[in-house]
Design a protein around this motif. Structure first.
Motif, PDB file in Angstrom:
ATOM      1  N   THR A   1       0.841  -1.199   0.000  1.00 28.25           N
ATOM      2  CA  THR A   1       0.000   0.000   0.000  1.00 28.25           C
ATOM      3  C   THR A   1       0.876   1.248   0.000  1.00 28.25           C
ATOM      4  O   THR A   1       0.904   2.002   0.969  1.00 28.25           O
ATOM      5  CB  THR A   1      -0.942   0.012   1.221  1.00 28.25           C
ATOM      6  OG1 THR A   1      -0.155  -0.072   2.422  1.00 28.25           O
ATOM      7  CG2 THR A   1      -1.930  -1.137   1.165  1.00 28.25           C
TER       8      THR A   1
ATOM      9  N   ASN B   1      -8.174   2.293  -8.522  1.00 22.85           N
ATOM     10  CA  ASN B   1      -7.338   3.214  -7.746  1.00 22.85           C
ATOM     11  C   ASN B   1      -6.181   3.773  -8.566  1.00 22.85           C
ATOM     12  O   ASN B   1      -5.078   3.996  -8.053  1.00 22.85           O
ATOM     13  CB  ASN B   1      -6.826   2.551  -6.468  1.00 22.85           C
ATOM     14  CG  ASN B   1      -7.893   2.485  -5.396  1.00 22.85           C
ATOM     15  OD1 ASN B   1      -8.689   3.403  -5.239  1.00 22.85           O
ATOM     16  ND2 ASN B   1      -7.923   1.384  -4.657  1.00 22.85           N
TER      17      ASN B   1
ATOM     18  N   SER C   1      -4.936  -1.937  -3.937  1.00 23.36           N
ATOM     19  CA  SER C   1      -6.075  -2.061  -3.024  1.00 23.36           C
ATOM     20  C   SER C   1      -6.425  -0.745  -2.351  1.00 23.36           C
ATOM     21  O   SER C   1      -7.551  -0.555  -1.890  1.00 23.36           O
ATOM     22  CB  SER C   1      -5.786  -3.114  -1.959  1.00 23.36           C
ATOM     23  OG  SER C   1      -4.683  -2.728  -1.147  1.00 23.36           O
ATOM     24  N   ARG C   2      -5.462   0.162  -2.259  1.00 22.10           N
ATOM     25  CA  ARG C   2      -5.684   1.463  -1.650  1.00 22.10           C
ATOM     26  C   ARG C   2      -5.374   2.562  -2.667  1.00 22.10           C
ATOM     27  O   ARG C   2      -4.621   2.341  -3.623  1.00 22.10           O
ATOM     28  CB  ARG C   2      -4.772   1.659  -0.426  1.00 22.10           C
ATOM     29  CG  ARG C   2      -4.846   0.575   0.615  1.00 22.10           C
ATOM     30  CD  ARG C   2      -6.204   0.506   1.276  1.00 22.10           C
ATOM     31  NE  ARG C   2      -6.588   1.761   1.913  1.00 22.10           N
ATOM     32  CZ  ARG C   2      -7.789   1.998   2.408  1.00 22.10           C
ATOM     33  NH1 ARG C   2      -8.744   1.073   2.327  1.00 22.10           N
ATOM     34  NH2 ARG C   2      -8.061   3.160   2.975  1.00 22.10           N
TER      35      ARG C   2
ATOM     36  N   TYR D   1      -7.624  10.963   5.210  1.00 19.94           N
ATOM     37  CA  TYR D   1      -7.115   9.814   5.953  1.00 19.94           C
ATOM     38  C   TYR D   1      -8.087   9.481   7.083  1.00 19.94           C
ATOM     39  O   TYR D   1      -8.638  10.386   7.721  1.00 19.94           O
ATOM     40  CB  TYR D   1      -5.737  10.110   6.553  1.00 19.94           C
ATOM     41  CG  TYR D   1      -4.671  10.405   5.521  1.00 19.94           C
ATOM     42  CD1 TYR D   1      -3.808   9.420   5.083  1.00 19.94           C
ATOM     43  CD2 TYR D   1      -4.532  11.700   4.994  1.00 19.94           C
ATOM     44  CE1 TYR D   1      -2.820   9.698   4.142  1.00 19.94           C
ATOM     45  CE2 TYR D   1      -3.553  11.979   4.046  1.00 19.94           C
ATOM     46  CZ  TYR D   1      -2.702  10.973   3.629  1.00 19.94           C
ATOM     47  OH  TYR D   1      -1.732  11.245   2.700  1.00 19.94           O
TER      48      TYR D   1
ATOM     49  N   ALA E   1      -2.246   2.986   3.927  1.00 20.12           N
ATOM     50  CA  ALA E   1      -3.152   2.103   4.671  1.00 20.12           C
ATOM     51  C   ALA E   1      -4.369   2.858   5.202  1.00 20.12           C
ATOM     52  O   ALA E   1      -5.457   2.287   5.325  1.00 20.12           O
ATOM     53  CB  ALA E   1      -2.400   1.436   5.816  1.00 20.12           C
ATOM     54  N   HIS E   2      -4.207   4.139   5.503  1.00 20.46           N
ATOM     55  CA  HIS E   2      -5.305   4.928   6.062  1.00 20.46           C
ATOM     56  C   HIS E   2      -5.833   5.981   5.092  1.00 20.46           C
ATOM     57  O   HIS E   2      -6.684   6.784   5.462  1.00 20.46           O
ATOM     58  CB  HIS E   2      -4.848   5.584   7.366  1.00 20.46           C
ATOM     59  CG  HIS E   2      -4.439   4.601   8.412  1.00 20.46           C
ATOM     60  ND1 HIS E   2      -5.336   3.902   9.174  1.00 20.46           N
ATOM     61  CD2 HIS E   2      -3.197   4.172   8.781  1.00 20.46           C
ATOM     62  CE1 HIS E   2      -4.685   3.090  10.000  1.00 20.46           C
ATOM     63  NE2 HIS E   2      -3.391   3.227   9.776  1.00 20.46           N
TER      64      HIS E   2
ATOM     65  N   VAL F   1      -8.160   7.124   2.415  1.00 21.61           N
ATOM     66  CA  VAL F   1      -9.450   6.642   1.900  1.00 21.61           C
ATOM     67  C   VAL F   1      -9.813   7.270   0.558  1.00 21.61           C
ATOM     68  O   VAL F   1     -10.698   6.763  -0.143  1.00 21.61           O
ATOM     69  CB  VAL F   1     -10.594   6.862   2.915  1.00 21.61           C
ATOM     70  CG1 VAL F   1     -10.410   5.969   4.119  1.00 21.61           C
ATOM     71  CG2 VAL F   1     -10.702   8.316   3.338  1.00 21.61           C
TER      72      VAL F   1
END
Length: 534
Positions: A44, A88, A422-423, A471, A488-489, A491
């Motif tokens: 990520t 993404n 994925s992010r 985030y 990871a955070h 969005v």
């Protein structure tokens, strides 16, 4: 907004601010990934260029067919942007000058037949490029305008016949500028002659028209400079070499000089017009084989240095371009051109320069029965992206082309998207163009729907910003600097001053932060925290 909760929320914000020392890390969030104490998850990454090529020539991707209505064309393009967002991606590379023509009202070249369905120069009645850029920006996707510098026609179009070009085509007035190649053979087409100085100046002027008139983020060239050689035929420019080639030891050196001039001059003109617009090139994946040059790669394939007279390594070392995007269209382990040998070679080329390295990926080979066994494996493409993680010089990937990405053959797109995209990710910064980050925004409120989604709102009180990153952290938490080290955070990003977090779960407590981004993706410090407790 739950107004009865405002005093509690204010108290929580105050407590977080005091406990976190105003919650502002010692360095911008964009620098967190380089902090030694932070361990970022390679799956990520915070920064990674992600895009697909959207080719218009021969209606490969968009438009899907010539002569469609404005409404149909707009709907198709929005569909491609929907796909980019689902994966993404953070950019699109769209071909807007495929064959010495234009997808905008150009004063230099005719409207593209791949758009209008006719080679008569007639206007479609609207401005596609204006729409293409605006729609991409509305989704906070970078728009890279893809130009082919010298190709004039395709076999399924005018072929080698100047008389079949649009009546207002500049080659009709300057037939001496054009060369048919290969000669008297299948696949013959027309090219501008790169050795004529007036041609080089004209094509730059034609392309720069789009740069100056539209809010594009980058100029993009593909691998076609001099055409790939046809068996038994040399490009017929002997007379041009005799006229302009004095002082060069060979015609090959003169041809490379011509392409060097195009790249160096046009890059300088782009920066003079708009210093923030990037200039990138996606050459054939092999510069030179080691057998021909000790600086070359451990390969035995076609060489762009000889085939297209494109000295791509030189362009990187001289920093005439902002990114290089080699088409490394081979599988891992191929003897002639091994992906696992070419990526390290290109990583070494860009090391120590300001030039970014993105890798061109051959999605079109997946499940092609004519391709060897690795391309019948749905995990091959994901293995490419995993391999790239070992080379920090690799700043991203671009997939050829959009129709192949959407086809998802063997489920390969799903696999690599799940394992690598994925992010969301921010576009890598280019400090040599701009390194000054905006000031952080001020979050002004949040509201939550009964089924979970949270709408966050903010203001940019000081200084301009182009977009924003949002985030989210679980609970009422102090993430610290390392919480922003990867995606990871993260969005999402947006060009507005509000964001709907559709992935928020009902009843779960969160703490949100927002950062401001400029058009070159320099990132501000995080905003003050905003807890959502109900």
């Amino acid at each position: 907004m739950l107004s009865s909760r405002r005093p509690l929320r204010r108290a929580l914000v105050a407590a977080l601010v005091i406990a976190g020392g105003l919650m502002v890390p010692a360095a911008p969030a964009s620098a967190a990934a380089t902090t030694p104490t932070c361990t970022a998850d390679p799956a990520t990454p915070k920064r990674q260029f992600r895009a697909m090529w959207i080719a218009s020539v021969a209606n490969i991707d968009w438009p899907s067919a010539p002569g469609q209505s404005e409404e149909k064309l707009k709907a198709e393009y929005r569909g491609w942007l929907d796909l980019a967002q689902r994966l993404n991606h953070n950019a699109v590379i769209v071909q807007v000058r495929p064959t010495a023509d234009a997808f905008w009202p150009s004063p230099y070249e005719p409207w593209s037949e791949w758009l209008t369905g006719a080679r008569d120069g007639a206007s479609p009645g609207w401005d596609p490029l204006k729409f293409l850029v605006a729609e991409a920006h509305a989704r906070n996707l970078e728009f890279h305008a893809w130009f082919n510098p010298y190709r004039i026609s395709m076999p399924q179009g005018a072929g080698p016949d100047i008389a079949k070009l649009a009546p207002n085509h500049p080659v009709r007035q300057h037939p001496e500028w054009a060369v048919a190649y290969p000669v008297n053979a299948a696949g013959s087409r027309l090219y501008y002659n790169p050795g004529i100085p007036e041609v080089r100046e004209f094509v730059q002027r034609a392309m720069l028209d789009a740069v100056t008139k539209y809010d594009i983020d980058a100029v993009h060239f593909d691998d076609y400079f001099y055409p790939y050689p046809a068996a038994g035929q040399d490009f017929p420019d002997e007379a041009t070499f005799a006229q302009y080639g004095a002082g060069f030891a060979s015609k090959a050196d003169w041809r490379r000089h011509n392409i060097d001039l195009l790249v160096r001059e046009f890059g300088a003109k782009v920066k003079a017009a708009k210093p923030w617009v990037k200039f990138g090139i996606s050459p054939f994946g092999i510069w030179r084989n080691k057998a021909a040059d000790p600086l070359g790669s451990e390969t035995n394939g076609t060489q762009s240095y000889e085939a297209n007279f494109a000295d791509t390594r030189k362009w990187v070392k001289e920093e005439w371009i902002d990114y290089i995007l080699p088409q490394v269209y081979w599988h891992i382990g191929l003897a002639v051109a091994d992906y696992a040998k070419l990526v390290p070679w290109w990583a070494d080329v860009v090391a120590g320069t300001r030039v970014h390295l993105y890798v061109g990926q051959a999605d079109y080979k997946i499940a092609d029965p004519a391709q060897p066994a690795p391309w019948q494996d749905p995990a091959e493409m994901s293995r490419h992206l995993t391999f790239n993680r070992d080379y920090p010089e690799v700043d991203g990937n671009v997939h050829f082309s959009a129709v192949q990405v959407r086809a998802n053959k063997l489920g390969a797109t799903d696999i690599y998207a799940a394992e690598h995209y994925s992010r969301p990710a921010l576009v890598p910064e280019m400090p040599h163009l701009d390194r000054k980050a905006p000031l952080p925004p001020l979050v002004t409120g949040a509201s939550r729907a009964a089924d979970g989604p949270v709408t966050l709102r903010w203001k940019q009180l000081l200084g301009p910003a182009t977009s924003y990153a949002v985030y989210r952290f679980d609970g009422i938490t102090l993430p610290g600097r390392c919480g922003f080290a990867d995606a990871a955070h993260l969005v999402g990003t947006t060009r507005g001053t509000s964001f709907v977090d559709t992935s928020a779960a009902p009843g779960t407590r969160y703490t949100y932060y927002v950062t401001a981004l400029d058009r070159l993706w320099n990132e501000s410090l995080p905003s003050l925290p905003w807890p959502v407790i109900h």
